[in-house]
Enzyme design. Structure first.
Site, short mmCIF file in Angstrom:
data_model
loop_
_atom_site.label_atom_id
_atom_site.label_comp_id
_atom_site.label_asym_id
_atom_site.label_seq_id
_atom_site.Cartn_x
_atom_site.Cartn_y
_atom_site.Cartn_z
N GLN A 1 9.53 -9.05 0.82
CA GLN A 1 10.60 -9.74 0.08
C GLN A 1 11.93 -8.97 0.16
O GLN A 1 12.65 -8.84 -0.83
CB GLN A 1 10.20 -9.94 -1.38
CG GLN A 1 8.85 -10.65 -1.55
CD GLN A 1 8.48 -10.84 -3.01
OE1 GLN A 1 9.12 -11.60 -3.72
NE2 GLN A 1 7.47 -10.12 -3.46
N LYS B 1 3.16 15.91 -14.93
CA LYS B 1 3.23 14.57 -15.52
C LYS B 1 1.84 14.16 -16.00
O LYS B 1 0.86 14.33 -15.29
CB LYS B 1 3.78 13.56 -14.50
CG LYS B 1 2.95 13.41 -13.24
CD LYS B 1 3.57 12.36 -12.33
CE LYS B 1 2.75 12.11 -11.08
NZ LYS B 1 1.38 11.68 -11.29
N ASP C 1 1.85 14.88 -6.33
CA ASP C 1 0.47 15.29 -6.65
C ASP C 1 -0.38 15.81 -5.48
O ASP C 1 -1.56 15.46 -5.38
CB ASP C 1 -0.27 14.13 -7.34
CG ASP C 1 0.41 13.65 -8.62
OD1 ASP C 1 1.42 14.27 -9.02
OD2 ASP C 1 -0.04 12.65 -9.20
N CYS D 1 -0.46 7.00 -7.88
CA CYS D 1 0.70 7.74 -8.39
C CYS D 1 1.96 7.57 -7.55
O CYS D 1 3.07 7.58 -8.09
CB CYS D 1 0.34 9.21 -8.55
SG CYS D 1 -0.83 9.47 -9.89
N VAL E 1 0.03 11.74 -2.68
CA VAL E 1 -1.20 10.97 -2.95
C VAL E 1 -1.23 10.51 -4.41
O VAL E 1 -0.65 11.15 -5.28
CB VAL E 1 -2.45 11.84 -2.66
CG1 VAL E 1 -2.55 12.14 -1.18
CG2 VAL E 1 -2.48 13.12 -3.49
N THR E 2 -1.96 9.40 -4.67
CA THR E 2 -2.43 8.46 -3.66
C THR E 2 -1.44 7.32 -3.54
O THR E 2 -0.75 7.01 -4.52
CB THR E 2 -3.84 7.90 -3.99
OG1 THR E 2 -3.77 7.19 -5.25
CG2 THR E 2 -4.87 8.99 -4.10
N1 TIU Z 1 -2.10 11.20 -8.12
C1 TIU Z 1 -2.84 10.10 -8.22
O1 TIU Z 1 -2.71 9.17 -7.44
N2 TIU Z 1 -3.82 10.07 -9.22
C2 TIU Z 1 -4.98 9.37 -9.15
O2 TIU Z 1 -5.80 9.40 -10.06
N3 TIU Z 1 -5.20 8.67 -7.99
C3 TIU Z 1 -6.33 8.01 -7.62
O3 TIU Z 1 -6.28 7.34 -6.60
N4 TIU Z 1 -7.43 8.12 -8.35
#
Ligand code: TIU
Length: 220
Positions: free
Chosen positions: A202, A129, A24, A162, A157-158
Site C-alpha cells: 500500500q 524495554k 533484541d 519486536c 529479531v524477531t
Molecule cells: N524480540 C522479540 O521479538 N521477542 C519475542 O518474544 N519474539 C518472538 O518471536 N517470540
C-alpha cells in the site's frame, strides 16, 4: 540526502537525522537455553543473520552515525512484566525462571546480554524495554527527539514480533522507517516473508525494505 534502492520505491535519508535501531540481538533469543528456545523455536534462522547485523552495525560505526540497541528485559522483581506475558504459552522456562544463562529475560543476567558479535560499543545507546515495541515504557521517544532523528533503519529479531511492533510504533510517530531485509529474521521464515510484504504494501504503509548490499551501495 542519500537515496537507497528499496521496496516499494527509493528511500531517502539525511544521515545526520538517522539512527540504526538494532532490536533484541540477545543471547536469550539466539542461543540454546534462552527464551526463544524455551518457547519451542528453532534458532537456526535467527542465528544465521548475526554476521549481517554485525556488518550493518559496523557500517554505521565507520560513518559515525547514531546506533541504538534494544534489549527485551525485565526488572529482577518482574514488576514490569505483566502476569499475562509470563503466563502465556507453554514454555519449558518462564520469564524470571533460572536457566542455563541465568534468569530468563531478566536485566543483568547473562542471557539478557547482546551477543558478542553485535555488542554495543561505547557511545552507542542501549535501551531496556519490557514490551515488544521500543517506545512502550522506555525513554526512546525522548532520546530520538533530543537528537532530532527523523529516519530509522531497523534490524534484529524477531521480524514479526519486536521488530515489526517497534517499526509500527515508530511509523505512527512520524518516523520514516527502513528495514534491512537480511539483517532481520523470524523463527518462522514464512512470517518474515509476510511481514516484509505487509510493511511495504500500500505504498510503504509501514515503511521500506532493502537488502544490506543495496544500503551499502547507496552510502558508498
Ligand atoms: N524480540 C522479540 O521479538 N521477542 C519475542 O518474544 N519474539 C518472538 O518471536 N517470540
Amino acid at each position: 540526502m542519500i537515496e537507497v534502492a528499496a521496496e516499494p520505491f527509493p528511500y531517502r535519508f539525511d544521515p545526520t537525522r538517522t539512527a540504526l535501531v538494532v532490536i533484541d540481538m540477545q543471547r536469550d533469543f539466539l542461543e540454546p537455553g534462552g527464551f526463544g528456545e524455551t518457547l519451542g523455536n528453532d534458532l537456526a534462522p535467527v542465528v544465521a543473520i548475526i554476521p549481517t547485523v554485525a556488518a550493518l552495525i559496523q557500517t554505521f560505526r565507520d560513518k559515525g552515525w547514531m546506533i541504538l540497541h534494544t534489549r527485551e528485559s525485565h526488572a529482577p522483581d518482574l514488576s514490569d512484566c505483566p502476569p499475562a506475558k509470563r503466563a502465556r504459552g507453554a514454555p519449558s522456562l518462564r520469564i524470571g525462571d533460572d536457566g542455563p544463562m541465568g534468569r530468563i529475560l531478566v536485566r543483568g543476567e547473562p542471557g539478557a546480554a547482546i551477543v558478542e558479535a553485535c555488542a554495543p560499543a561505547p557511545g552507542e545507546i542501549v535501551v531496556d524495554k519490557p514490551g515488544k515495541g521500543m517506545f512502550y515504557a522506555t525513554d526512546v521517544a525522548e532520546i530520538l527527539k533530543a537528537r532530532r532523528v527523523s529516519h530509522l533503519v531497523f534490524a534484529g529479531v524477531t521480524t514479526e514480533v519486536c521488530v515489526q511492533t517497534s517499526m509500527r510504533e515508530a511509523n505512527d510517530r512520524g518516523y520514516e522507517c527502513l528495514l534491512i531485509e537480511d539483517a532481520t529474521a523470524s523463527y518462522f521464515p514464512a512470517f518474515k516473508v509476510a511481514t516484509l510484504d505487509m510493511i511495504r504494501a500500500q505504498g510503504a504503509i509501514v515503511g521500506w525494505t532493502t537488502p544490506l548490499a543495496a544500503f551499502k551501495k547507496a552510502i558508498s
